[in-house]
Scaffold this motif. Structure first.
Motif, PDB file in Angstrom:
ATOM      1  N   THR A  50      -8.969  -2.938   1.144  1.00  0.00           N
ATOM      2  CA  THR A  50      -8.932  -1.885   2.167  1.00  0.00           C
ATOM      3  C   THR A  50     -10.228  -1.095   2.264  1.00  0.00           C
ATOM      4  O   THR A  50     -10.427  -0.363   3.239  1.00  0.00           O
ATOM      5  N   THR A  82       0.832  -1.208   0.000  1.00  0.00           N
ATOM      6  CA  THR A  82       0.000   0.000   0.000  1.00  0.00           C
ATOM      7  C   THR A  82       0.863   1.253   0.000  1.00  0.00           C
ATOM      8  O   THR A  82       0.568   2.226  -0.717  1.00  0.00           O
ATOM      9  N   LEU A  98      -5.410   0.281   8.150  1.00  0.00           N
ATOM     10  CA  LEU A  98      -5.256   0.041   6.717  1.00  0.00           C
ATOM     11  C   LEU A  98      -6.605  -0.194   6.044  1.00  0.00           C
ATOM     12  O   LEU A  98      -6.854   0.307   4.932  1.00  0.00           O
ATOM     13  N   ALA A  99      -7.491  -0.939   6.701  1.00  0.00           N
ATOM     14  CA  ALA A  99      -8.807  -1.300   6.151  1.00  0.00           C
ATOM     15  C   ALA A  99      -9.858  -0.998   7.214  1.00  0.00           C
ATOM     16  O   ALA A  99     -10.270  -1.895   7.964  1.00  0.00           O
TER      17      ALA A  99
END
Length: 734
Positions: free
Chosen positions: A593, A529, A681-682
């Motif tokens: 994500t 990412t 992140l998600a």
């Protein structure tokens, strides 16, 4: 540097370079410069044109031109007197190669290596071609004729040359501005299939005629097309090609791995160099064929590719080398070919006879001399009987089976002695002089191999492959990546150099994503990412004349070849374009994500690629494979549980079986810092429950997640995709 005549020649400036290709020319009498300001400043000071030669260390015709011309005193005298000569390794500087290759293709209608371009002192091209012999022959002009003519034209008609060079540069700049935009839809998938179907070689597999290249991403697209539309023709085309390639001489039957391409339509006579990117992409294609069909043949070929790379192409630090040469001892293919006499001397009479028959060995040889056309007594090994494909591909055959219902031996029992013969000949071959190996480590090609090994690890349950991928990923992120996600392109001999290109970012992100799916180590997803975000900062934006947001530039803000413009690669050639892979990466990252801005970026790339694919789907097959995922139906599985626990392992096994190219997997830790990192992140995972230590899986699609599943059978049945239960079209042939 003393010459043979006792005179002192100018110092060759390549001796201090790291590129194996440049070092091959460090002792030439040509006064080579590496690419850089010094060379162009010298051309301006002397008011002479630049002679630009681009190639790579394992290129056969680069070697030929090097021996004929660049090692020749007479040619060197002309170059040193009338030009400033620059050598470029196309693998180190793909930006320079791509810019001037576009010039060559525009001026001549074709391209290739060695690439020869003559430019003004400002780098504007006015002459281009590929290989030129020392002396003119068979209508092909030679260096001794071309160089004086070009020098005379420069002296006598300079204003005209400069004007022409400016016009060529303008045309190349305009050609690099991509203005075609279209809504991506399933019609593109159908058009791509029709184009591949029309070009398919029914007898030998593959597409078109000689020379024939593997095109693994076209085969990966065909597998997805078969899955989406239940189209047996697509599977048959992919399988026919994969099997004929593995039977042919393009495959190394003793050592594993594939040569670059076949000079004939039958996959028999290869161009013998071995490239890392070919191994990576073909490993993916054979792995996916195994997932789609369950046919062990494809697993064995995949294992042969992987074993070759791990044995011969892996550095002590765990990263992967670039290539092996076609030539050894100055002869193309010498390391790989055999005479019938050599085989008879190495094996017992019965074993030798069986091997000679199985591998198409002729007493007079099956190779012809390039100059005379006469057979030269040497043979490229290739399988002559489809019934021998199973045991004779790679790896050890199983125990011989009983005859089939018709009373004839089946494939695996056809020739149980061939494996022992291959081992014996492989050992003897190892004592030969090996082809030179280009031991530089490239970020983009390593990204491809990391992705391939991670996919193979998941498909075959082989921890050797995931372990090798992890070692390479650690090397890349420790040595060729900065903390902010900025990448460098090349490592060799302890030296890291050259700012990363679009392919470096796209391919390494691809590798890290596949490695995350294979290991569920959150570090790989986080790093992927971060690098993808840095990629957008460096390669996004627009130049005047381009239509809105969309494709990424292939280079960062300051191109090396300013007069030819920054290019936005769209064509899926020997490797997929960085933009096709970027679209694939961004779509998967968005689904993993929940970040909609990533899907917007992927959609913008897809609209531009779709515009070009509508003009010719043939050259955009990886984009079509990525579009298959983007169009869906796709699923995201969020697995919660202790990865060491049996119930979590059972759910993982249910998810890993079969061919599921439109599925991605996210691991939700039960608790602790990793769970918090994943939530950052998600963010959507914060709403998902992780009760106690019980393993469960959430199946999400179209932005919605279903109630959690705990039963592996129920999980496997969800959105079933074809897998190992599907019958291989060619499994029972022969």
């Amino acid at each position: 540097m003393p010459a043979a005549d006792g005179q002192t020649r100018p110092s060759n400036r390549l001796a201090h370079e790291k590129s194996p290709y440049l070092l091959q020319h460090a002792n030439n009498p040509v006064d080579w410069y590496p690419w850089g300001d010094e060379a162009f400043a010298e051309a301006r000071r002397r008011s002479v044109p630049v002679f630009l030669s681009i190639g790579y260390s394992t290129c056969h015709w680069c070697h030929v031109m090097g021996r004929e011309s660049f090692a020749d005193e007479e040619v060197a005298k002309l170059l040193n007197r009338d030009f400033v000569a620059i050598k470029v390794d196309r693998e180190e500087r793909p930006d320079i190669d791509q810019a001037y290759m576009a010039v060559c293709e525009m001026l001549t209608g074709h391209g290739g290596w060695p690439l020869t371009v003559v430019t003004t002192p400002e780098g504007r091209p006015f002459f281009a071609g590929t290989y030129f012999p020392r002396e003119s022959r068979f209508g092909r002009p030679g260096m001794l004729e071309i160089l004086p003519r070009l020098a005379a034209v420069w002296r006598e008609r300079r204003d005209e040359v400069v004007k022409s060079a400016e016009e060529v540069s303008r045309l190349v700049r305009n050609a690099g501005m991509l203005r075609f935009r279209s809504a991506p839809d399933e019609g593109l998938l159908r058009a791509g299939f029709r184009e591949l179907d029309a070009a398919f070689d029914e007898r030998h597999g593959g597409f078109g005629t000689r020379p024939k290249f593997p095109q693994p991403h076209a085969l990966m697209f065909l597998l997805r097309y078969w899955l989406r539309y239940d189209e047996p023709r697509a599977l048959a085309m992919a399988e026919r090609t994969l099997r004929r390639m593995a039977a042919g001489g393009i495959y190394d039957h003793l050592g594993g791995g594939f040569h670059r391409y076949s000079t004939d339509e039958r996959w028999l006579l290869p161009h013998f160099e071995k490239m890392l990117y070919d191994q990576a992409l073909l490993l993916m294609a054979y792995t996916e064929a195994y997932q789609a069909t369950g046919n062990e043949f494809y697993r064995r070929v995949a294992a042969g590719i992987a074993d070759y790379v791990l044995r011969d192409m892996t550095s002590p630090e765990g990263a992967f080398y670039s290539s092996e040469d076609a030539d050894s001892e100055g002869v193309e293919g010498k390391f790989y070919v055999w005479s019938a006499g050599e085989i008879r001397s190495a094996l017992r009479p019965g074993a030798a006879d069986a091997f000679i028959k199985a591998y198409g060995v002729r007493e007079e040889g099956n190779l012809r001399d390039e100059a005379t056309g006469e057979r030269n007594g040497t043979n490229v090994l290739h399988l002559t009987d489809d019934a021998l494909l199973e045991p004779a591909a790679v790896g050890e055959p199983g125990a011989p089976r009983a005859p089939n219902a018709q009373g004839t031996p089946n494939a695996q029992g056809a020739a149980p002695g061939l494996a022992a013969a291959r081992r014996k000949l492989f050992g003897l071959r190892e004592a030969r002089v090996r082809p030179a190996r280009d031991d530089k480590i490239l970020t983009d090609w390593n990204g491809l191999m990391i992705a391939a090994l991670a996919k193979a690890a998941r498909a075959f349950g082989d921890l050797r492959y995931s372990g090798a991928a992890e070692r390479a990923a650690r090397f890349m992120t420790n040595r060729l990546a900065r903390q902010d996600g900025t990448l460098l392109h090349r490592y060799r001999d302890g030296h890291v150099a050259i700012d990363g290109f679009l392919d470096d970012y796209a391919f390494l992100v691809w590798g890290l994503l596949e490695l995350y799916f294979a290991t569920l180590d959150l570090n790989y997803l986080e790093t992927a990412t971060r690098i993808a975000g840095r990629q957008f900062e460096l390669f996004g934006g627009d130049d005047t004349g381009d239509e809105g947001p969309g494709l990424r530039f292939g280079t960062a803000r300051d191109p090396a070849v300013e007069g030819l413009g920054r290019r936005k690669p769209a064509y899926d050639g020997a490797v997929p374009s960085g933009n096709s892979v970027s679209m694939f990466n961004l779509t998967r990252l968005a689904r993993l994500t929940g970040r909609t801005e990533l899907e917007t970026q992927a959609s913008q790339i897809a609209e531009m690629l779709a515009g070009h694919a509508r003009r010719s789907a043939w050259g955009h097959t990886f984009f079509l494979a990525a579009l298959d995922y983007a169009l869906g139906p796709a699923s995201e599985v969020v697995l919660s549980g202790d990865l060491t626990a049996p119930d979590t392992h059972a759910l993982l096994e249910a998810l890993e079986g079969g061919f599921r190219p439109r599925q991605v997997l996210l691991h939700l830790p039960l608790h602790g810092p990793s769970r918090a990192r994943l939530a950052t992140l998600a963010p959507f995972t914060q709403a998902l429950e992780a009760p106690g230590h019980r393993a469960l899986a959430y199946i999400c699609s179209g932005g919605q997640c279903q109630l959690p599943v705990t039963d592996p059978a129920q999980l496997q049945a969800f959105a079933p995709q074809r897998g190992a239960e599907a019958r291989s079209i060619e499994r029972d042939e022969g």
